[in-house]
Motif scaffolding. Structure first.
Motif, PDB file in Angstrom:
ATOM      1  N   LEU A   1      15.943   3.920  -8.454  1.00  0.00           N
ATOM      2  CA  LEU A   1      15.926   5.352  -8.720  1.00  0.00           C
ATOM      3  C   LEU A   1      14.655   5.807  -9.427  1.00  0.00           C
ATOM      4  N   ASN A   2      13.952   4.884 -10.084  1.00  0.00           N
ATOM      5  CA  ASN A   2      12.693   5.208 -10.747  1.00  0.00           C
ATOM      6  C   ASN A   2      11.486   4.958  -9.857  1.00  0.00           C
ATOM      7  N   ASN A   3      11.747   4.696  -8.578  1.00  0.00           N
ATOM      8  CA  ASN A   3      10.705   4.441  -7.575  1.00  0.00           C
ATOM      9  C   ASN A   3       9.955   3.133  -7.808  1.00  0.00           C
ATOM     10  N   ASN A   4      10.566   2.215  -8.578  1.00  0.00           N
ATOM     11  CA  ASN A   4      10.023   0.868  -8.658  1.00  0.00           C
ATOM     12  C   ASN A   4      10.371   0.113  -7.376  1.00  0.00           C
ATOM     13  N   ILE A   5       9.485  -0.758  -6.962  1.00  0.00           N
ATOM     14  CA  ILE A   5       9.696  -1.554  -5.755  1.00  0.00           C
ATOM     15  C   ILE A   5      10.211  -2.927  -6.161  1.00  0.00           C
ATOM     16  N   LEU A   6      11.379  -3.285  -5.666  1.00  0.00           N
ATOM     17  CA  LEU A   6      11.962  -4.606  -5.898  1.00  0.00           C
ATOM     18  C   LEU A   6      11.749  -5.451  -4.663  1.00  0.00           C
ATOM     19  N   CYS A   7      11.200  -6.625  -4.858  1.00  0.00           N
ATOM     20  CA  CYS A   7      10.906  -7.507  -3.735  1.00  0.00           C
ATOM     21  C   CYS A   7      11.462  -8.903  -4.025  1.00  0.00           C
TER      22      CYS A   7
ATOM     23  N   ILE B   1      12.164 -12.709  -7.801  1.00  0.00           N
ATOM     24  CA  ILE B   1      12.180 -11.256  -7.657  1.00  0.00           C
ATOM     25  C   ILE B   1      10.995 -10.722  -8.444  1.00  0.00           C
ATOM     26  N   PHE B   2      10.211  -9.834  -7.849  1.00  0.00           N
ATOM     27  CA  PHE B   2       9.217  -9.138  -8.655  1.00  0.00           C
ATOM     28  C   PHE B   2       9.401  -7.629  -8.506  1.00  0.00           C
ATOM     29  N   ARG B   3       9.053  -6.909  -9.570  1.00  0.00           N
ATOM     30  CA  ARG B   3       9.213  -5.455  -9.571  1.00  0.00           C
ATOM     31  C   ARG B   3       7.861  -4.799  -9.824  1.00  0.00           C
ATOM     32  N   VAL B   4       7.528  -3.866  -8.941  1.00  0.00           N
ATOM     33  CA  VAL B   4       6.234  -3.180  -8.975  1.00  0.00           C
ATOM     34  C   VAL B   4       6.483  -1.711  -9.300  1.00  0.00           C
ATOM     35  N   THR B   5       5.725  -1.159 -10.238  1.00  0.00           N
ATOM     36  CA  THR B   5       5.885   0.237 -10.634  1.00  0.00           C
ATOM     37  C   THR B   5       5.315   1.171  -9.561  1.00  0.00           C
ATOM     38  N   PRO B   6       5.630   2.473  -9.641  1.00  0.00           N
ATOM     39  CA  PRO B   6       5.047   3.434  -8.686  1.00  0.00           C
ATOM     40  C   PRO B   6       3.537   3.543  -8.771  1.00  0.00           C
ATOM     41  N   ASP B   7       2.947   3.005  -9.866  1.00  0.00           N
ATOM     42  CA  ASP B   7       1.487   3.009 -10.005  1.00  0.00           C
ATOM     43  C   ASP B   7       0.833   1.775  -9.389  1.00  0.00           C
ATOM     44  N   GLY B   8       1.677   0.798  -8.984  1.00  0.00           N
ATOM     45  CA  GLY B   8       1.115  -0.359  -8.299  1.00  0.00           C
ATOM     46  C   GLY B   8       0.768  -1.524  -9.199  1.00  0.00           C
ATOM     47  N   ILE B   9       1.527  -1.702 -10.292  1.00  0.00           N
ATOM     48  CA  ILE B   9       1.327  -2.866 -11.156  1.00  0.00           C
ATOM     49  C   ILE B   9       2.673  -3.539 -11.396  1.00  0.00           C
ATOM     50  N   LEU B  10       2.646  -4.830 -11.726  1.00  0.00           N
ATOM     51  CA  LEU B  10       3.879  -5.520 -12.065  1.00  0.00           C
ATOM     52  C   LEU B  10       4.499  -4.868 -13.304  1.00  0.00           C
TER      53      LEU B  10
ATOM     54  N   ARG C   1       0.850  -1.186   0.000  1.00  0.00           N
ATOM     55  CA  ARG C   1       0.000   0.000   0.000  1.00  0.00           C
ATOM     56  C   ARG C   1       0.889   1.241   0.000  1.00  0.00           C
ATOM     57  N   LYS C   2       0.437   2.265  -0.693  1.00  0.00           N
ATOM     58  CA  LYS C   2       1.224   3.484  -0.859  1.00  0.00           C
ATOM     59  C   LYS C   2       0.572   4.630  -0.094  1.00  0.00           C
ATOM     60  N   CYS C   3       1.409   5.410   0.594  1.00  0.00           N
ATOM     61  CA  CYS C   3       0.941   6.596   1.312  1.00  0.00           C
ATOM     62  C   CYS C   3       1.783   7.796   0.894  1.00  0.00           C
ATOM     63  N   SER C   4       1.227   8.969   1.044  1.00  0.00           N
ATOM     64  CA  SER C   4       2.001  10.188   0.840  1.00  0.00           C
ATOM     65  C   SER C   4       3.025  10.323   1.960  1.00  0.00           C
ATOM     66  N   GLN C   5       3.898  11.325   1.865  1.00  0.00           N
ATOM     67  CA  GLN C   5       4.910  11.519   2.904  1.00  0.00           C
ATOM     68  C   GLN C   5       4.297  11.853   4.264  1.00  0.00           C
ATOM     69  N   ASP C   6       3.022  12.263   4.268  1.00  0.00           N
ATOM     70  CA  ASP C   6       2.333  12.529   5.532  1.00  0.00           C
ATOM     71  C   ASP C   6       1.475  11.359   5.987  1.00  0.00           C
TER      72      ASP C   6
ATOM     73  N   ASP D   1      -2.866   6.450  -0.691  1.00  0.00           N
ATOM     74  CA  ASP D   1      -3.028   6.754  -2.110  1.00  0.00           C
ATOM     75  C   ASP D   1      -3.899   5.656  -2.714  1.00  0.00           C
ATOM     76  N   TYR D   2      -5.191   5.957  -2.895  1.00  0.00           N
ATOM     77  CA  TYR D   2      -6.136   4.939  -3.349  1.00  0.00           C
ATOM     78  C   TYR D   2      -6.072   4.700  -4.855  1.00  0.00           C
ATOM     79  N   SER D   3      -5.233   5.472  -5.564  1.00  0.00           N
ATOM     80  CA  SER D   3      -5.032   5.195  -6.980  1.00  0.00           C
ATOM     81  C   SER D   3      -3.984   4.110  -7.196  1.00  0.00           C
ATOM     82  N   PHE D   4      -3.196   3.798  -6.194  1.00  0.00           N
ATOM     83  CA  PHE D   4      -2.123   2.814  -6.311  1.00  0.00           C
ATOM     84  C   PHE D   4      -2.716   1.420  -6.490  1.00  0.00           C
ATOM     85  N   GLY D   5      -2.314   0.746  -7.560  1.00  0.00           N
ATOM     86  CA  GLY D   5      -2.832  -0.594  -7.831  1.00  0.00           C
ATOM     87  C   GLY D   5      -4.279  -0.619  -8.263  1.00  0.00           C
ATOM     88  N   GLY D   6      -4.878   0.571  -8.507  1.00  0.00           N
ATOM     89  CA  GLY D   6      -6.269   0.637  -8.939  1.00  0.00           C
ATOM     90  C   GLY D   6      -7.264   0.727  -7.802  1.00  0.00           C
TER      91      GLY D   6
END
Length: 338
Positions: free
Chosen positions: A243-249, A263-272, A202-207, A211-216
């Protein structure tokens, strides 16, 4: 910790004593720091478990250290069972750049974050005792501290420079409910949960605002059933953000035979990320690297050039043979120059 002047802070341990050294650029001890170049942190008689092993540095050079003190004992009661006593103190220590305690911070340089004491605990209650797991100084001189317990329950809190809770963050200064937290290059915060057959991000802002747009729908979810490992457990072993804010897991799939590493990589928008591996997932097979043994994931790191470093264990019948470090290109293919 590498400092702006190219000196280093090194935290070491001997028995129950932790020692912080400052080392000059040429490798010599900086004797102007603490006492002869070192500051000691000791458990004392009031701790059966003691740790002082995470550090970071504020913009003004002041040094932050997490300290965890825990004392437990058990008492037998009629009927043969036990009750337990526990005393926990989790603190943030702040030192001046010369190694002296910062007397302007909280109580003589020590801020107690969790203080707990009880003599009526059951055995299962001990796993819920909190400890401070990690800390990170952010660009605005606030401090993120991750708290956890042995049940895997994590929360993230944010402190202002003076040690007070930043009440604009999350709920009263805290984001609860995850197994891991990561911060990207834009200060967005990711809550990562791992429960047997799935990983949820799940994605949150810095506060700390979701972010309910993440992953749809606000959540990226990957389940073992959807990647060919129905009814198997999936365990996170390493997480990083490139550096592109992709999440590596990096994960390990437990099977009845040899465990599988992915290994899977998730984009900043919340998709593979379809540009990585096969539809966003890279299966690791050690035969690519000249080994016919089994493997277990253990860590993953993104490099500044986009390449990926993966660490794992070479195993035979669940016995560790050696450590494996592999390098992958940004696309997930093996970097054969490594």
């Amino acid at each position: 910790k590498l400092l702006a002047d190219n000196k280093m802070l090194i935290l070491g341990k001997q028995d129950t004593t932790f020692v912080l050294f400052k080392v000059n650029e040429d490798g010599s001890i900086d004797n102007t720091f603490g006492t002869e170049g070192r500051v000691k942190f000791e458990s004392g008689v009031d701790s059966t478990n003691y740790s002082c092993d995470k550090i970071d540095v504020l913009e003004d050079g002041k040094i932050l250290i997490l300290e965890n003190r825990e004392k437990t004992r058990r008492t037998k009661v009629p009927g043969g069972s036990y009750i337990f006593y526990a005393k926990v103190t989790n603190s943030l220590i702040r030192l001046n750049s010369d190694g002296g305690y910062d007397s302007e911070f909280s109580e003589n340089g020590v801020l107690n974050i969790h203080v707990f004491e009880s003599d009526t605990l059951h055995y299962d209650d001990l796993s819920k005792l909190p400890y401070l797991y990690d800390l990170s100084v952010r660009p605005n001189n606030t401090v993120l501290i991750e708290s956890s317990n042995d049940d895997g329950q994590h929360e993230l809190l944010r402190l202002n420079y003076d040690g007070s809770y930043d009440l604009s963050f999350g709920v009263s200064g805290v984001i609860p409910g995850a197994n891991y937290f990561k911060v990207d290059n834009d200060e967005n915060i990711y809550k990562i949960s791992n429960l047997r057959e799935y990983v949820a991000i799940r994605k949150c802002s810095q506060d700390g605002i979701a972010d309910y747009s993440f992953g749809g729908s606000g959540t990226f979810l990957i389940e073992t059933d959807s990647i060919g490992f129905e009814n198997h457990s999936m365990l996170i072993e390493g997480i990083d953000i490139d550096l592109n804010n992709n999440i590596l897991c990096s994960v390990r799939i437990e099977t009845t035979g040899a465990d599988q590493s992915l290994i899977f990589r998730v984009t900043p928008d919340g998709i593979l990320d379809s540009t990585f591996g096969e539809n966003g997932i890279r299966k690791i097979i050690l035969s690519e690297f000249g080994s016919d043994e089994e493997n277990n994931s253990r860590a993953i790191f993104s490099m500044v050039d986009g390449n990926i470093i993966w660490g794992g264990l070479e195993t035979t019948q669940n016995r560790v043979k050696s450590l494996i470090i592999a390098k992958f290109n940004e696309s997930g293919s093996a970097n054969t120059s490594f």
